[in-house]
Design a protein around this motif. Structure first.
Motif, PDB file in Angstrom:
ATOM      1  N   LEU A  43      27.918 137.473   0.281  1.00  0.00           N
ATOM      2  CA  LEU A  43      27.733 136.146   0.877  1.00  0.00           C
ATOM      3  C   LEU A  43      27.439 135.109  -0.204  1.00  0.00           C
ATOM      4  CD1 LEU A  43      25.585 136.701   4.093  1.00  0.00           C
ATOM      5  CD2 LEU A  43      28.012 136.192   3.941  1.00  0.00           C
ATOM      6  N   GLU A  44      28.241 134.075  -0.214  1.00  0.00           N
ATOM      7  CA  GLU A  44      28.018 132.972  -1.143  1.00  0.00           C
ATOM      8  C   GLU A  44      27.732 131.679  -0.410  1.00  0.00           C
ATOM      9  OE1 GLU A  44      31.395 132.752  -3.709  1.00  0.00           O
ATOM     10  OE2 GLU A  44      31.138 134.806  -4.427  1.00  0.00           O
ATOM     11  N   ASP A  45      27.996 131.680   0.890  1.00  0.00           N
ATOM     12  CA  ASP A  45      27.855 130.461   1.666  1.00  0.00           C
ATOM     13  C   ASP A  45      27.362 130.827   3.062  1.00  0.00           C
ATOM     14  OD1 ASP A  45      27.974 127.785   2.179  1.00  0.00           O
ATOM     15  OD2 ASP A  45      30.146 127.620   2.164  1.00  0.00           O
ATOM     16  N   VAL A  46      27.057 129.824   3.833  1.00  0.00           N
ATOM     17  CA  VAL A  46      26.655 130.009   5.217  1.00  0.00           C
ATOM     18  C   VAL A  46      27.884 130.384   6.035  1.00  0.00           C
ATOM     19  CG1 VAL A  46      25.680 128.836   7.221  1.00  0.00           C
ATOM     20  CG2 VAL A  46      24.779 128.355   4.942  1.00  0.00           C
ATOM     21  N   VAL A  51      32.601 134.621  12.038  1.00  0.00           N
ATOM     22  CA  VAL A  51      33.155 135.014  10.734  1.00  0.00           C
ATOM     23  C   VAL A  51      32.385 136.215  10.188  1.00  0.00           C
ATOM     24  CG1 VAL A  51      33.518 134.283   8.339  1.00  0.00           C
ATOM     25  CG2 VAL A  51      34.070 132.726  10.216  1.00  0.00           C
ATOM     26  N   TRP A  52      31.056 136.188  10.313  1.00  0.00           N
ATOM     27  CA  TRP A  52      30.231 137.315   9.890  1.00  0.00           C
ATOM     28  C   TRP A  52      30.693 138.599  10.582  1.00  0.00           C
ATOM     29  CZ3 TRP A  52      26.932 139.552   6.719  1.00  0.00           C
ATOM     30  CH2 TRP A  52      26.179 140.629   7.169  1.00  0.00           C
ATOM     31  N   GLY A  53      30.832 138.552  11.905  1.00  0.00           N
ATOM     32  CA  GLY A  53      31.243 139.730  12.670  1.00  0.00           C
ATOM     33  C   GLY A  53      32.607 140.250  12.247  1.00  0.00           C
ATOM     34  N   THR A  54      33.544 139.345  12.010  1.00  0.00           N
ATOM     35  CA  THR A  54      34.892 139.752  11.586  1.00  0.00           C
ATOM     36  C   THR A  54      34.823 140.473  10.241  1.00  0.00           C
ATOM     37  OG1 THR A  54      35.911 137.942  12.799  1.00  0.00           O
ATOM     38  CG2 THR A  54      37.202 138.908  11.013  1.00  0.00           C
ATOM     39  N   LYS A  55      34.040 139.937   9.324  1.00  0.00           N
ATOM     40  CA  LYS A  55      33.929 140.547   7.996  1.00  0.00           C
ATOM     41  C   LYS A  55      33.261 141.931   8.071  1.00  0.00           C
ATOM     42  CE  LYS A  55      33.859 136.324   5.211  1.00  0.00           C
ATOM     43  NZ  LYS A  55      34.829 136.655   4.169  1.00  0.00           N
ATOM     44  N   VAL A  56      32.214 142.055   8.862  1.00  0.00           N
ATOM     45  CA  VAL A  56      31.539 143.345   8.997  1.00  0.00           C
ATOM     46  C   VAL A  56      32.468 144.353   9.674  1.00  0.00           C
ATOM     47  CG1 VAL A  56      29.577 144.589  10.028  1.00  0.00           C
ATOM     48  CG2 VAL A  56      29.227 142.339   8.973  1.00  0.00           C
ATOM     49  N   HIS A  57      33.203 143.913  10.690  1.00  0.00           N
ATOM     50  CA  HIS A  57      34.152 144.810  11.357  1.00  0.00           C
ATOM     51  C   HIS A  57      35.209 145.321  10.385  1.00  0.00           C
ATOM     52  CE1 HIS A  57      32.526 143.762  15.306  1.00  0.00           C
ATOM     53  NE2 HIS A  57      33.252 144.762  15.777  1.00  0.00           N
ATOM     54  N   TYR A 178      24.803 131.810  11.145  1.00  0.00           N
ATOM     55  CA  TYR A 178      24.270 130.961  12.200  1.00  0.00           C
ATOM     56  C   TYR A 178      25.087 131.115  13.476  1.00  0.00           C
ATOM     57  CZ  TYR A 178      28.214 127.876  11.167  1.00  0.00           C
ATOM     58  OH  TYR A 178      29.472 127.372  10.978  1.00  0.00           O
ATOM     59  N   ASP A 179      24.429 130.854  14.591  1.00  0.00           N
ATOM     60  CA  ASP A 179      25.102 130.831  15.883  1.00  0.00           C
ATOM     61  C   ASP A 179      25.676 129.441  16.082  1.00  0.00           C
ATOM     62  OD1 ASP A 179      24.491 133.467  16.720  1.00  0.00           O
ATOM     63  OD2 ASP A 179      22.452 132.824  17.182  1.00  0.00           O
TER      64      ASP A 179
END
Length: 186
Positions: A43-46, A51-57, A178-179
């Motif tokens: 992670l380099e940015d917010v 997007v977080w979920g897609t990357k973890v998936h 963030y949500d």
């Protein structure tokens, strides 16, 4: 011939055994944590929660793919680990001449794509053992999604649970995620 019949009975028991399903979740849990940690380390940015979920998936898919043969070996003879396989909604999966499930090409319209599907070859036919849905946010498995899978695989019952399970990383979500709702209304 008797030993083959006994082996088929043992395999059938293994596929229906809740302890086997629990063992699979215990194996996949640390992999979900590793996917979470790998994405967090880059992670380099917010990021938005989506997007977080897609990357973890994606990280989870890659890690499970890398370890699929090892996981299947731990589980025993005839087990297969599938990630992100597409299945046509409203119809049982096609079974090939070799007894394995013929998955639909990724991105095929009117399909559903669970994160992980664990199967076992029983009497020469690939049989569902467990469907795992990785969850990285607040939402759980939707009733409609579970119902679609129950229809596809002819699974009785309405409530969540065997053989459809959700899996969550045990690590807390980073503060850089963030949500969207909170940002839009502040």
């Amino acid at each position: 011939m008797i030993s083959r019949a006994l082996a088929a009975i043992v395999q059938t028991i293994a596929a229906d055994d809740p302890a086997v399903r629990e063992q699979i979740l215990e194996i996949l849990g640390p992999i979900a944590d590793d996917a979470h940690a790998a994405v967090e380390a880059t992670l380099e940015d917010v990021l938005s929660a989506q997007v977080w979920g897609t990357k973890v998936h994606k990280a989870f898919e890659n890690l499970v793919d890398e370890m699929a043969d090892q996981i299947a070996e731990v589980l025993g003879e005839g087990f297969n680990i599938h990630t992100e396989e597409s299945i046509e909604k409203g119809r049982s999966p096609r079974i090939g001449k070799d007894g394995s499930i013929d998955w639909e090409p990724r991105g095929t319209p009117n399909t559903i794509r669970p994160d992980v599907i664990v199967t076992q070859l029983i009497d020469g036919v690939e049989t569902l053992v467990l469907i795992v849905d990785l969850k990285t946010g607040k939402a759980g498995i939707s009733k409609a999604w579970a119902r679609s899978l129950r229809d596809i695989f002819s699974i009785p019952g309405e409530k969540l649970g065997d053989p459809i399970q959700e899996l969550r990383p045990s690590l807390p979500r980073p503060t850089q995620v963030y949500d969207e709702e909170k940002i839009l209304w502040q």
